[in-house]
Design a protein around this motif. Structure first.
Motif, PDB file in Angstrom:
ATOM      1  N   TYR A   1       0.864  -1.178   0.000  1.00  0.00           N
ATOM      2  CA  TYR A   1       0.000   0.000   0.000  1.00  0.00           C
ATOM      3  C   TYR A   1       0.897   1.223   0.000  1.00  0.00           C
ATOM      4  O   TYR A   1       1.636   1.478   0.955  1.00  0.00           O
ATOM      5  CB  TYR A   1      -0.929   0.043   1.209  1.00  0.00           C
ATOM      6  N   LEU A   2       0.853   1.959  -1.110  1.00  0.00           N
ATOM      7  CA  LEU A   2       1.658   3.167  -1.251  1.00  0.00           C
ATOM      8  C   LEU A   2       0.758   4.340  -1.617  1.00  0.00           C
ATOM      9  O   LEU A   2       1.076   5.154  -2.488  1.00  0.00           O
ATOM     10  CB  LEU A   2       2.734   2.960  -2.322  1.00  0.00           C
ATOM     11  N   GLY A   3      -0.388   4.398  -0.936  1.00  0.00           N
ATOM     12  CA  GLY A   3      -1.359   5.437  -1.211  1.00  0.00           C
ATOM     13  C   GLY A   3      -2.413   4.962  -2.191  1.00  0.00           C
ATOM     14  O   GLY A   3      -2.287   3.906  -2.806  1.00  0.00           O
ATOM     15  N   GLY A   4      -3.467   5.738  -2.322  1.00  0.00           N
ATOM     16  CA  GLY A   4      -4.529   5.376  -3.246  1.00  0.00           C
ATOM     17  C   GLY A   4      -5.722   4.762  -2.548  1.00  0.00           C
ATOM     18  O   GLY A   4      -5.804   4.730  -1.312  1.00  0.00           O
ATOM     19  N   ALA A   5      -6.640   4.249  -3.358  1.00  0.00           N
ATOM     20  CA  ALA A   5      -7.911   3.752  -2.839  1.00  0.00           C
ATOM     21  C   ALA A   5      -7.799   2.393  -2.178  1.00  0.00           C
ATOM     22  O   ALA A   5      -8.608   2.038  -1.323  1.00  0.00           O
ATOM     23  CB  ALA A   5      -8.943   3.705  -3.965  1.00  0.00           C
ATOM     24  N   HIS A   6      -6.809   1.606  -2.575  1.00  0.00           N
ATOM     25  CA  HIS A   6      -6.703   0.249  -2.029  1.00  0.00           C
ATOM     26  C   HIS A   6      -5.268  -0.241  -2.136  1.00  0.00           C
ATOM     27  O   HIS A   6      -4.427   0.357  -2.822  1.00  0.00           O
ATOM     28  CB  HIS A   6      -7.638  -0.708  -2.802  1.00  0.00           C
ATOM     29  N   ASP A   7      -4.993  -1.330  -1.438  1.00  0.00           N
ATOM     30  CA  ASP A   7      -3.665  -1.919  -1.549  1.00  0.00           C
ATOM     31  C   ASP A   7      -3.558  -2.710  -2.853  1.00  0.00           C
ATOM     32  O   ASP A   7      -4.538  -2.904  -3.576  1.00  0.00           O
ATOM     33  CB  ASP A   7      -3.338  -2.788  -0.342  1.00  0.00           C
TER      34      ASP A   7
END
Length: 267
Positions: free
Chosen positions: A151-157
């Motif tokens: 997970y590096l940001g955004g809506a989901h892993d």
């Protein structure tokens, strides 16, 4: 003689006394774990000793296994940092040198991810996690799944599974085609078996929920699919999120019984 014939035990006469390439777990092969936790990066990777091919094959296979996860970690580094890290760290050709390289890479990646995370405004912490599952192991054959979630940001892993299969007499990767007789039309058989599973699963979901499930694309087996062979000598094909169905459906597995393709295997 192929590794299938050398490695397997005869099945019962009721199953036509067929033999397979993948023996059940046997004494002689040791599977160890490199488990490293560095703040936001937690990685477990298997490595072996006691293969049929000896220590050189052990090193060859372990190098290939570490190449998979280390490649994933290196891809997370800023482009400017990768050459510098590689220039100052030598992978070497032995298992011990690969373990040392991997340990330093995990630490470096953790520092890099944590630094990048601190520079953006987000309520969720970034992370990298990877674990493995041994599907079958013997001195002659190894089949495993490496499961990585980032997970590096955004809506989901993001979830990525990789499968690895090795002939432990030579250290060479085993392909899906290697499992079958050269004259066998295994692609058509596996395509048909998966199609039946897809139809059955869709029917059950409709019955249980009263609505159609997510659309899953028909699978046309090419021979390049991710696969594993389990300890019962059955075959599994793996499709990562978004490959044949929406990402929300996660990893999709098709487990295929030996009994449904035993007439096609390489003896």
């Amino acid at each position: 003689m192929t590794f299938w014939k050398k490695a397997s035990l005869f099945m019962t006469t009721a199953l036509l006394a067929l033999c397979l390439a993948v023996p059940a777990f046997a004494a002689g092969l040791t599977v160890k774990t490199s488990s490293i936790s560095e703040d936001v990066v937690n990685v477990a990777v298997p490595y072996i000793a006691g293969s049929r091919g000896g220590s050189e094959v052990d090193d060859k296979v372990n190098g290939a296994v570490f190449d998979v996860i280390d490649g994933q970690l290196e891809a997370l580094l800023p482009a400017a940092d990768r050459p510098a890290f590689k220039a100052s760290h030598d992978k070497g050709g032995t298992t011990s040198s690969r373990l040392a390289y991997h340990k330093e890479l995990v630490k470096f990646t953790s520092d890099s991810v944590r630094k990048a995370n601190s520079e953006v405004k987000t309520a969720a912490s970034w992370y990298v996690r990877s674990e493995y599952e041994i599907k079958s192991a013997s001195p002659r054959f190894l089949s495993l799944i490496q499961k990585t979630t980032t997970y590096l940001g955004g809506a989901h892993d993001n979830v990525v599974w990789t499968t690895e299969n090795y002939d432990l007499a030579t250290g060479n990767p085993v392909t899906l085609e290697d499992l079958f007789d050269p004259a066998a039309d295994y692609k058509t058989r596996l395509t048909t078996l998966i199609g039946w599973q897809q139809t059955g699963v869709a029917r059950l979901k409709q019955h249980m929920t009263g609505r159609a499930g997510a659309v899953v694309k028909p699978v046309q087996v090419t021979g390049n699919e991710l696969f594993y062979v389990d300890k019962e000598r059955n075959l599994g094909l793996v499709f990562n999120p978004g490959e044949i169905a929406p990402v929300s459906e996660g990893v999709i597995l098709y487990d295929l019984s030996l009994n449904d393709f035993a007439d096609l295997i390489k003896l």
